[in-house]
Write a protein that holds these residues in place. Structure first.
Motif, PDB file in Angstrom:
ATOM      1  N   ARG A 271     144.086  -5.687  48.445  1.00 50.14           N
ATOM      2  CA  ARG A 271     143.237  -5.297  47.325  1.00 50.14           C
ATOM      3  C   ARG A 271     142.819  -3.831  47.388  1.00 50.14           C
ATOM      4  N   GLY A 272     142.405  -3.345  48.528  1.00 46.51           N
ATOM      5  CA  GLY A 272     141.946  -1.967  48.671  1.00 46.51           C
ATOM      6  C   GLY A 272     140.453  -1.830  48.376  1.00 46.51           C
ATOM      7  N   LEU A 273     139.830  -0.846  49.020  1.00 45.29           N
ATOM      8  CA  LEU A 273     138.380  -0.684  48.911  1.00 45.29           C
ATOM      9  C   LEU A 273     137.933  -0.189  47.544  1.00 45.29           C
ATOM     10  N   LEU A 274     138.793   0.582  46.865  1.00 43.02           N
ATOM     11  CA  LEU A 274     138.396   1.081  45.547  1.00 43.02           C
ATOM     12  C   LEU A 274     138.239  -0.063  44.554  1.00 43.02           C
ATOM     13  N   ARG A 275     139.144  -1.012  44.603  1.00 44.77           N
ATOM     14  CA  ARG A 275     139.017  -2.173  43.716  1.00 44.77           C
ATOM     15  C   ARG A 275     137.836  -3.041  44.114  1.00 44.77           C
ATOM     16  N   ALA A 276     137.590  -3.145  45.415  1.00 45.13           N
ATOM     17  CA  ALA A 276     136.450  -3.948  45.882  1.00 45.13           C
ATOM     18  C   ALA A 276     135.131  -3.365  45.399  1.00 45.13           C
ATOM     19  N   ALA A 277     135.102  -2.055  45.170  1.00 46.31           N
ATOM     20  CA  ALA A 277     133.867  -1.388  44.746  1.00 46.31           C
ATOM     21  C   ALA A 277     133.738  -1.296  43.234  1.00 46.31           C
ATOM     22  N   ASP A 278     134.593  -1.964  42.471  1.00 45.52           N
ATOM     23  CA  ASP A 278     134.546  -1.888  41.010  1.00 45.52           C
ATOM     24  C   ASP A 278     133.146  -2.246  40.494  1.00 45.52           C
ATOM     25  N   LYS A 279     132.606  -1.373  39.637  1.00 42.49           N
ATOM     26  CA  LYS A 279     131.270  -1.516  39.042  1.00 42.49           C
ATOM     27  C   LYS A 279     130.151  -1.439  40.084  1.00 42.49           C
ATOM     28  N   GLY A 280     130.502  -0.992  41.288  1.00 45.08           N
ATOM     29  CA  GLY A 280     129.515  -0.863  42.352  1.00 45.08           C
ATOM     30  C   GLY A 280     129.525   0.528  42.945  1.00 45.08           C
ATOM     31  N   VAL A 281     129.315   0.590  44.251  1.00 45.81           N
ATOM     32  CA  VAL A 281     129.219   1.873  44.966  1.00 45.81           C
ATOM     33  C   VAL A 281     130.194   1.873  46.137  1.00 45.81           C
ATOM     34  N   ALA A 301     141.183   9.193  41.162  1.00 46.45           N
ATOM     35  CA  ALA A 301     140.601   7.861  40.930  1.00 46.45           C
ATOM     36  C   ALA A 301     139.163   7.968  40.452  1.00 46.45           C
ATOM     37  N   VAL A 302     138.401   8.918  41.005  1.00 46.77           N
ATOM     38  CA  VAL A 302     137.010   9.109  40.601  1.00 46.77           C
ATOM     39  C   VAL A 302     136.930   9.565  39.149  1.00 46.77           C
ATOM     40  N   GLU A 303     137.828  10.474  38.767  1.00 50.58           N
ATOM     41  CA  GLU A 303     137.754  11.062  37.432  1.00 50.58           C
ATOM     42  C   GLU A 303     138.335  10.172  36.345  1.00 50.58           C
ATOM     43  N   THR A 304     139.350   9.371  36.678  1.00 50.35           N
ATOM     44  CA  THR A 304     140.021   8.565  35.648  1.00 50.35           C
ATOM     45  C   THR A 304     139.708   7.079  35.746  1.00 50.35           C
ATOM     46  N   GLY A 305     139.247   6.641  36.921  1.00 48.86           N
ATOM     47  CA  GLY A 305     139.045   5.206  37.123  1.00 48.86           C
ATOM     48  C   GLY A 305     140.340   4.453  37.318  1.00 48.86           C
ATOM     49  N   ARG A 306     141.452   5.182  37.527  1.00 48.34           N
ATOM     50  CA  ARG A 306     142.765   4.549  37.689  1.00 48.34           C
ATOM     51  C   ARG A 306     143.463   5.121  38.920  1.00 48.34           C
ATOM     52  N   PHE A 307     144.274   4.301  39.571  1.00 49.58           N
ATOM     53  CA  PHE A 307     145.010   4.718  40.769  1.00 49.58           C
ATOM     54  C   PHE A 307     146.160   3.738  40.996  1.00 49.58           C
ATOM     55  N   TYR A 308     147.116   4.143  41.796  1.00 52.66           N
ATOM     56  CA  TYR A 308     148.289   3.309  42.072  1.00 52.66           C
ATOM     57  C   TYR A 308     148.221   2.752  43.489  1.00 52.66           C
ATOM     58  N   PRO A 309     148.155   1.431  43.640  1.00 53.30           N
ATOM     59  CA  PRO A 309     148.289   0.854  44.979  1.00 53.30           C
ATOM     60  C   PRO A 309     149.666   1.193  45.552  1.00 53.30           C
TER      61      PRO A 309
END
Length: 529
Positions: A271-281, A301-309
């Motif tokens: 899953r990755g930590l960025l997805r785990a933090a969705d709508k959180g911190v 990822a910070v600027e667009t909210g999108r990234f590639y696993p």
């Protein structure tokens, strides 16, 4: 006696009525003029072009039920009645063009009709006194035969509103107390920083940077910021923490951004930590440990909210707030090329430097009590400091000679040791003296290495300290630390020459410090934060 002047936006739903039947309906703008205990001498009807006919009908009906009322129809027609900026500007323009006379008129602003946007803007303009008046709300009767219904007047200058304002202020103070860990700080600079941090925490989801020495409490504060945001409904997801120093090579991308199932034989999706933090911190401590490529991926990822696993041909999405922590000077790392300037610029919007324990000696006593309370819970019994033991420990702890190089970690460990060794839950003066001696030995063993690291980082030469006498090494390291925590050369000079400057008729501390640094090829601008 003041006359009542009403400002009311026409309600294109509630105020509508045709034929004789309209008198059996509750129409807020008309009904407000039918109360025997409320005489409105003048009414300003705000209407849009589409409600021109309705505005004329309402003016006529007001004349019927309240002949004493003078009605003025004013065109109020922002292009989009649901756009805050347009409505606020239009209402502000209306207020600027009016010659309000608070001495003669008691202005009432009707908040029952108009769009929600209009009502909010009207409230803001009344609160700021751009429209010097009171708010009036009307409501329908419980039964039709009880027309004209009810109304209430809200004076924002009176105690009822003050109590509401005090409630919000109390909630703000609770938020700052929570960020401080329940300790009422005596350090003015730290208190001001926490006040500002509370405002940012509840108003912004932009990236936030926590700097300060190791052990200053960045991880603890990051979690408290998240919990405050969660309580105020700023975020709704989870708190995800990672110390970037624990990342190892090829594991960085899948751990942060995830990994597709089947990529290089992976049995399952990661899953990755960025997805785990969705709508959180997402809290990334020691963020300077990320490599340049990983920094670029994180920024995107910070600027667009999108990234590639890893291994994915479609992007994943996650909207999270990034809190970054570091004990390094990121500006200096940008200058030497080891940290990306664009990521630093994104993080540097909100930067808060946490002072070390040695910079908050006035708060040591309160923090000692907190740490002893924690130790008490862990030990399962009551731990108390004898009066002479407390005095002895605080003399040692607040002495300028105590470096507290491990900051709050040192204090927590010290409290834990005393609580563990306390006989029958009582910490004696003898035990305190043993603990103070232990701390001195620990600090003496690490001080030279730490001083050498400080000098090596400042000069840019790993062997610089080895070419200095111990006298120069200790002195230079202290000077560098003071410069790193001072805003100006003069401020650093005042700290370093505080005693000698009192004996002079005029002091030139900045010049003395500048010349001293020059002996080692250093400039203040290279050292200051």
């Amino acid at each position: 006696m003041k006359r009542h002047v009403l400002i009311s936006a026409i309600g294109t739903t509630l105020d509508v009525g045709k034929g004789p039947d309209r008198w059996s309906r509750w129409r807020p703008t008309v009904s407000l003029h039918q109360h025997e205990d409320l005489l409105i001498e003048r009414t300003i009807l705000l209407y849009g072009r589409r409600a021109t006919t309705l505005s004329k009908l309402l003016a006529d009906d007001i004349a019927l039920v309240s002949p004493e009322t003078e009605v003025e129809r004013v065109l109020f027609d922002p292009r989009d009645p649901w756009d805050f900026e347009e409505v606020y500007e239009a209402l502000s323009a209306f207020a600027r063009e009016r010659d309000f006379d608070p001495a003669a008129d008691d202005t009432l602003i009707h908040l029952t009709t108009g769009t929600h946007v209009f009502q909010i803007c009207a409230f803001l303009l009344a609160e700021s006194r751009h429209i010097p008046g009171k708010l009036i709300q009307s409501s329908p009767p419980a039964k039709k035969e009880a027309l004209p219904g009810n109304y209430s007047i809200i004076d924002l200058d009176l105690s009822r509103y003050d109590r509401l304002a005090q409630r919000f202020e109390s909630e703000r103070e609770e938020g700052t107390s929570f960020l401080r860990g329940g300790i009422e700080t005596r350090n003015a600079a730290y208190g001001a920083m926490i006040d500002r941090m509370e405002k940012v925490a509840v108003r912004s989801t932009a990236p936030l940077l926590l700097t300060g020495p190791t052990g200053a409490g960045k991880s603890v504060l990051a979690r408290r910021l998240y919990e405050l945001k969660r309580a105020r409904h700023v975020v709704e997801g989870e708190f995800v923490r990672l110390n970037c120093a624990t990342l190892r090579g090829e594991e960085t991308v899948p751990q942060l951004f995830g990994q597709k199932r089947g990529w290089h034989g992976a049995a399952s999706e990661r899953r990755g930590l960025l997805r785990a933090a969705d709508k959180g911190v997402l809290f990334l401590d020691e963020i300077e440990q990320l490599g340049p490529d990983d920094q670029a991926l994180l920024l995107d990822a910070v600027e667009t909210g999108r990234f590639y696993p890893l291994g994915a041909d479609r992007p994943s999405e996650s909207r999270f707030q990034l809190i970054a922590g570091t004990s390094e000077n990121l500006a200096r790392l940008v200058a030497d090329g080891s940290f990306r300037a664009d990521l630093y610029a994104r993080l540097n919007l909100w930067t808060f430097r946490l002072p070390g324990l040695a910079e908050r000696r006035e708060d040591i006593e309160a923090n000692l009590e907190l740490e002893l309370t924690k130790a008490t819970r862990e030990a399962g019994g009551k731990i108390a400091l004898a009066a002479d033991a407390r005095a002895a420990y605080l003399r040692f702890a607040t002495d300028p000679a105590a470096p507290w190089s491990g900051n709050f970690r040192d204090l927590a460990a010290s409290a834990s040791r005393m609580a563990t060794l306390a006989e029958r839950g009582r910490v004696t003066k003898g035990l305190v003296e043993e603990e103070c001696a232990l701390l001195r030995r620990q600090w003496a063993g690490t001080a030279r290495d730490e001083d050498a690291d400080v000098i090596a980082a400042a000069i840019g030469d790993p062997e610089a300290a080895s070419r200095l006498d111990r006298f120069d090494l200790v002195q230079l390291a202290d000077v560098i630390r003071v410069c790193q925590t001072s805003r100006t050369l003069s401020e650093a000079g005042r700290v370093l020459f505080a005693a000698s400057r009192k004996k002079k008729a005029s002091a030139n501390d900045a010049d003395r410090l500048k010349k001293y640094l020059a002996r080692f090829g250093l400039e203040f601008g290279e050292l200051s934060v």
